[in-house]
Design an enzyme around this catalytic site. Structure first.
Site, short mmCIF file in Angstrom:
data_model
loop_
_atom_site.label_atom_id
_atom_site.label_comp_id
_atom_site.label_asym_id
_atom_site.label_seq_id
_atom_site.Cartn_x
_atom_site.Cartn_y
_atom_site.Cartn_z
N ASP A 37 1.59 -18.16 43.39
CA ASP A 37 0.91 -19.41 43.01
C ASP A 37 1.83 -20.63 43.20
O ASP A 37 1.75 -21.59 42.44
CB ASP A 37 0.37 -19.34 41.57
N LYS A 64 6.53 -26.42 43.29
CA LYS A 64 6.65 -25.34 42.31
C LYS A 64 7.70 -24.30 42.68
O LYS A 64 8.32 -23.71 41.81
CB LYS A 64 5.29 -24.62 42.21
N ASN A 126 5.88 -29.04 37.75
CA ASN A 126 4.43 -29.00 37.83
C ASN A 126 3.90 -30.39 38.18
O ASN A 126 4.42 -31.03 39.07
CB ASN A 126 3.88 -28.43 36.51
N TRP A 127 2.91 -30.91 37.47
CA TRP A 127 2.28 -32.17 37.88
C TRP A 127 2.98 -33.41 37.32
O TRP A 127 2.70 -34.52 37.75
CB TRP A 127 0.80 -32.21 37.48
N CYS A 344 -10.40 -14.39 26.68
CA CYS A 344 -10.05 -15.40 25.68
C CYS A 344 -8.70 -16.07 25.92
O CYS A 344 -8.48 -17.21 25.52
CB CYS A 344 -10.03 -14.79 24.27
N CYS A 347 -7.79 -19.83 27.09
CA CYS A 347 -7.89 -20.99 26.19
C CYS A 347 -7.13 -20.79 24.89
O CYS A 347 -6.44 -21.68 24.43
CB CYS A 347 -9.35 -21.30 25.87
N HIS A 348 -7.29 -19.59 24.31
CA HIS A 348 -6.67 -19.36 22.99
C HIS A 348 -5.24 -18.85 23.09
O HIS A 348 -4.60 -18.62 22.06
CB HIS A 348 -7.53 -18.40 22.15
N MET A 387 -16.54 -24.36 22.42
CA MET A 387 -16.35 -22.90 22.42
C MET A 387 -17.53 -22.27 23.15
O MET A 387 -18.64 -22.20 22.64
CB MET A 387 -16.23 -22.39 20.98
C1 HEC Z 1 -13.01 -22.24 27.77
C2 HEC Z 1 -12.12 -22.18 26.64
C3 HEC Z 1 -12.36 -21.08 25.62
C4 HEC Z 1 -12.44 -19.70 25.83
C5 HEC Z 1 -12.32 -18.96 27.14
C6 HEC Z 1 -12.62 -19.13 24.53
N1 HEC Z 1 -12.65 -20.10 23.57
FE1 HEC Z 1 -12.92 -19.81 21.57
N2 HEC Z 1 -12.81 -21.80 21.26
C7 HEC Z 1 -12.65 -22.76 22.23
C8 HEC Z 1 -12.71 -24.06 21.61
C9 HEC Z 1 -12.56 -25.37 22.37
C10 HEC Z 1 -12.92 -23.84 20.22
C11 HEC Z 1 -13.15 -24.80 19.08
C12 HEC Z 1 -12.62 -26.14 19.10
C13 HEC Z 1 -12.67 -26.86 17.79
O1 HEC Z 1 -13.62 -26.70 17.02
O2 HEC Z 1 -11.72 -27.55 17.55
C14 HEC Z 1 -12.96 -22.43 20.04
C15 HEC Z 1 -13.14 -21.82 18.81
C16 HEC Z 1 -13.22 -20.46 18.59
C17 HEC Z 1 -13.36 -19.84 17.29
C18 HEC Z 1 -13.42 -20.57 15.95
C19 HEC Z 1 -12.04 -20.70 15.43
C20 HEC Z 1 -11.92 -21.45 14.12
O3 HEC Z 1 -11.45 -20.87 13.15
O4 HEC Z 1 -12.28 -22.64 14.10
C21 HEC Z 1 -13.41 -18.50 17.51
C22 HEC Z 1 -13.57 -17.41 16.45
C23 HEC Z 1 -13.27 -18.29 18.93
N3 HEC Z 1 -13.15 -19.49 19.55
C24 HEC Z 1 -13.24 -17.03 19.52
C25 HEC Z 1 -13.08 -16.82 20.89
C26 HEC Z 1 -13.05 -15.53 21.51
C27 HEC Z 1 -13.14 -14.21 20.77
C28 HEC Z 1 -12.92 -15.73 22.86
C29 HEC Z 1 -12.91 -14.68 23.97
C30 HEC Z 1 -14.05 -13.78 23.96
C31 HEC Z 1 -12.88 -17.17 23.07
N4 HEC Z 1 -12.97 -17.79 21.86
C32 HEC Z 1 -12.73 -17.75 24.32
C33 HEC Z 1 -12.46 -22.54 23.58
C34 HEC Z 1 -12.50 -21.31 24.19
#
Ligand code: HEC
Length: 422
Positions: A37, A64, A126-127, A344, A347-348, A387
């Site tokens: 990459d 990179k 990076n950028w 997940c 993002c997480h 989310m």
């Molecule tokens: C594209 C990005 C993205 C992906 C991929 C993603 N999430 Fe999220 N998720 C978010 C965002 C943005 C929030 C909430 C933002 C906020 O309220 O501040 C969130 C919030 C949550 C929350 C609530 C958390 C809380 O305590 O407020 C849960 C539970 C959660 N996600 C579970 C999952 C799970 C399980 C997966 C995979 C299956 C997943 N997410 C994949 C972006 C994503």
């Protein structure tokens, strides 16, 4: 043996076109058949330099792949290319052609053998904008130093899903950060940021400043000999552009990744920076941002000489790590890990450690509530907050497996916090 057919290599070239007609003039390929990459999309700087006693009109780039390139911008001729950061995928560049001398073991997609390589997919730069100062002759590079364990996805189980999920050909579980805390600690310690004052004529760093967080702000250097940079740890710093001596330091209460600007209004000069934490590295490889200033207020900060402004007191957020008991069997947790890394982690954060942008699921109050967890992941209960819903891709028992995995990771984190500081 060729790499598996699902591999897509970035062309990794600098391309010169006539802006009026789009006519092709020249191209220079940095990494043929690249596997890591590495892109050549980092910005380029034009300068007139004297190299070996000859005036040259050059184009400079710190892409990179970790090599600093100086090319003749009229012809595309390779003038020089030198490692400006830690590089383990190549021995160096051929001094005549500029082609990389790739280490055979670095070609993990061909050998099928995992390899820990510097730089990782985030690159050695990076950028974040670099800055050239004709007065000092240095190019200032906001560099990062972070390895990545490249593991090719087994072609037998790889599924290409364009537009929905990452389909890199990288095994999302195999390439994840190991969950054993001692190894994680070593990886965190090996990941740094570095401000480099690069001399493109002498082909070496004149000086550098090391940062504990890999992800830092872009650069601004001035006619008056100052160099400004924001850091992942939330400092906005002015250096002497000549020798890197720190001259001034402001606590911005949040990590900074943007580059500052300077301008004059009614005879007074200002420096402005967008202070705020974000970007790809903290989003994905969350834990490498452990020491970053997260959760602060994002602001536009403006400075001038003699100003007396102060920021309001810092907002502190106390997060409670209170997971329910971990009762799931190991095979459930293992399945949850595989789904988590696939769906997940982008993002997480890798292995359920978030980098301060979206919620860290280990701290989520929904961990103890299967109904709320399902409503959020499958029924779109938090769609408005960004989310996404996974109803098309995951079944209820699979999101339960993910919850079991995150509960396990929350307990791991609890143990880490009880025994260590970093
Ligand atoms: C594209 C990005 C993205 C992906 C991929 C993603 N999430 Fe999220 N998720 C978010 C965002 C943005 C929030 C909430 C933002 C906020 O309220 O501040 C969130 C919030 C949550 C929350 C609530 C958390 C809380 O305590 O407020 C849960 C539970 C959660 N996600 C579970 C999952 C799970 C399980 C997966 C995979 C299956 C997943 N997410 C994949 C972006 C994503």
């Amino acid at each position: 043996m060729p790499p598996p057919p699902y591999f897509h290599h970035s062309p990794c070239q600098v391309l010169a076109l006539k802006p009026d007609t789009g006519e092709y003039v020249w191209h220079f390929q940095q990494v043929p058949g690249e596997d890591w990459d590495y892109t050549a999309t980092q910005h380029m700087i034009l300068a007139d330099l004297t190299i070996d006693g000859r005036p040259r009109k050059v184009i400079m780039q710190a892409p990179k792949n970790g090599f600093f390139y100086v090319l003749d911008r009229a012809t595309g001729e390779f003038i020089s290319g030198t490692a400006y950061a830690k590089v383990t995928w190549a021995e160096g560049l051929d001094p005549k052609t500029g082609r990389p001398i790739v280490k055979p073991e670095a070609l993990y997609s061909t050998t099928g053998k995992p390899q820990l390589i510097y730089p990782g997919p985030g690159g050695a730069h990076n950028w974040h904008p670099m800055s050239y100062n004709p007065r000092t002759g240095y190019v200032y590079i906001p560099s990062l130093e972070a390895a990545f364990g490249y593991v090719a996805h087994d072609p037998k189980t790889f599924q290409k899903r364009p537009g929905v999920f990452w389909s890199f050909g990288i095994d999302p579980v195999g390439a994840a950060m190991p969950e054993d805390e001692a190894t994680r600690k070593a990886i965190r310690a090996g990941s740094k940021g570095r401000l480099i004052a690069w001399d493109p004529v002498q082909k070496k760093a004149a000086w550098n400043v090391e940062y504990p967080v890999a992800w830092n702000g872009g650069l601004l250097s001035t006619e008056g000999g100052l160099l400004f940079q924001g850091t992942g740890q939330g400092r906005f710093v002015a250096y002497d552009a000549k020798d890197g001596k720190k001259l001034w330091d402001f606590h911005a209460q949040t990590g900074i990744i943007a580059a500052p600007v300077t301008y004059e209004v009614d005879g007074e000069q200002y420096v402005t920076v967008l202070a705020g934490w974000g970007g790809a590295i903290p989003l994905v490889v969350g834990e490498l941002a452990l020491d970053a200033a997260k959760g602060g207020t994002n602001r536009i900060l403006t400075f001038k000489l003699g100003a007396k402004g102060e920021l309001p007191p810092m907002r502190t957020v106390v997060r409670k790590l209170a997971p329910p008991q971990a009762t799931a069997a190991k095979e459930v947790v293992d399945k949850g890990r595989a789904h988590y890394q696939q769906y997940c982690a982008a993002c997480h954060g890798d292995t359920a450690a978030a980098g301060g942008i979206v919620p860290d699921l280990r701290y989520s109050a929904t961990l103890g509530d299967a109904g709320a967890w399902k409503a959020i992941t499958l029924e779109g209960a938090m769609l408005k907050n960004g989310m996404v819903t996974f109803e098309k891709y995951l079944k209820p028992d699979e999101v339960e497996q993910i919850r079991a995995y995150v509960i396990q990771r929350a307990h791991d984190e609890k143990k880490r916090l009880e025994t260590a500081t970093k």
